[in-house]
Write a protein that holds these residues in place. Structure first.
Motif, mmCIF file in Angstrom:
data_model
loop_
_atom_site.group_PDB
_atom_site.id
_atom_site.type_symbol
_atom_site.label_atom_id
_atom_site.label_comp_id
_atom_site.label_asym_id
_atom_site.label_seq_id
_atom_site.Cartn_x
_atom_site.Cartn_y
_atom_site.Cartn_z
ATOM 1 N N LEU A 46 7.636 42.900 -25.788
ATOM 2 C CA LEU A 46 6.251 43.235 -25.474
ATOM 3 C C LEU A 46 5.876 42.787 -24.062
ATOM 4 O O LEU A 46 5.176 43.498 -23.336
ATOM 5 N N LYS A 47 6.362 41.613 -23.664
ATOM 6 C CA LYS A 47 6.040 41.119 -22.316
ATOM 7 C C LYS A 47 6.707 41.930 -21.241
ATOM 8 O O LYS A 47 6.123 42.173 -20.179
ATOM 9 N N THR A 48 7.953 42.345 -21.451
ATOM 10 C CA THR A 48 8.654 43.080 -20.409
ATOM 11 C C THR A 48 8.208 44.531 -20.309
ATOM 12 O O THR A 48 8.280 45.122 -19.236
ATOM 13 N N THR A 49 7.743 45.110 -21.426
ATOM 14 C CA THR A 49 7.283 46.489 -21.361
ATOM 15 C C THR A 49 5.818 46.606 -20.984
ATOM 16 O O THR A 49 5.340 47.685 -20.696
ATOM 17 N N GLY A 50 5.090 45.492 -21.001
ATOM 18 C CA GLY A 50 3.688 45.518 -20.633
ATOM 19 C C GLY A 50 2.779 46.037 -21.707
ATOM 20 O O GLY A 50 1.644 46.433 -21.449
ATOM 21 N N LEU A 51 3.227 46.067 -22.948
ATOM 22 C CA LEU A 51 2.375 46.550 -24.053
ATOM 23 C C LEU A 51 1.441 45.476 -24.530
ATOM 24 O O LEU A 51 1.632 44.341 -24.463
#
Length: 123
Positions: free
Chosen positions: A118-123
């Protein structure tokens, strides 16, 4: 995919919607159930025996006394903390509690992987 809020697929791609959250909960439950198998690692007995020896003798292991082929040789026990941790779990509740702890740790690692995603995809 369009980021238009009017798009019905936009709701499904958000992991914090009820469907997204429900799917993550089901995934974690499934991982936990699949983690409830007997631990068949041949090293587990070695780790438990090493930890028991360390607690009984109140010192670390510096020579190998458990292996047939390398008995008496110098040994660097890099896994002493893990050995003491699993022995304390095993000593507390036996094999079943050790299996439950293993399943919970697997579940926690999958949860951390999901948070990292979630942190790396920006969701």
């Amino acid at each position: 995919m369009d980021s238009n809020p009017q798009n019905p697929l936009h709701k499904l791609s958000n992991p914090f919607t009820s469907i997204g959250l429900l799917s993550v909960v089901f995934l974690l439950v499934m991982v936990f159930i699949m983690g409830l198998i007997k631990i068949y690692s041949p090293d587990l007995g070695f780790h438990l025996k090493s930890a028991k020896w360390m607690l009984e003798n109140k010192r670390f292991i510096y020579t190998d006394s458990f292996s047939y082929g390398s008995e008496g040789r110098e040994y660097f026990n890099l896994q002493w903390l893990f050995q003491l941790f699993i022995y304390s779990i095993y000593n507390y509740g036996g094999e079943m509690v050790l299996v439950l702890a293993n399943a919970l740790l697997i579940n926690f690692s999958v949860f951390l992987l999901w948070v990292r995603f979630l942190k790396t995809t920006g969701l």
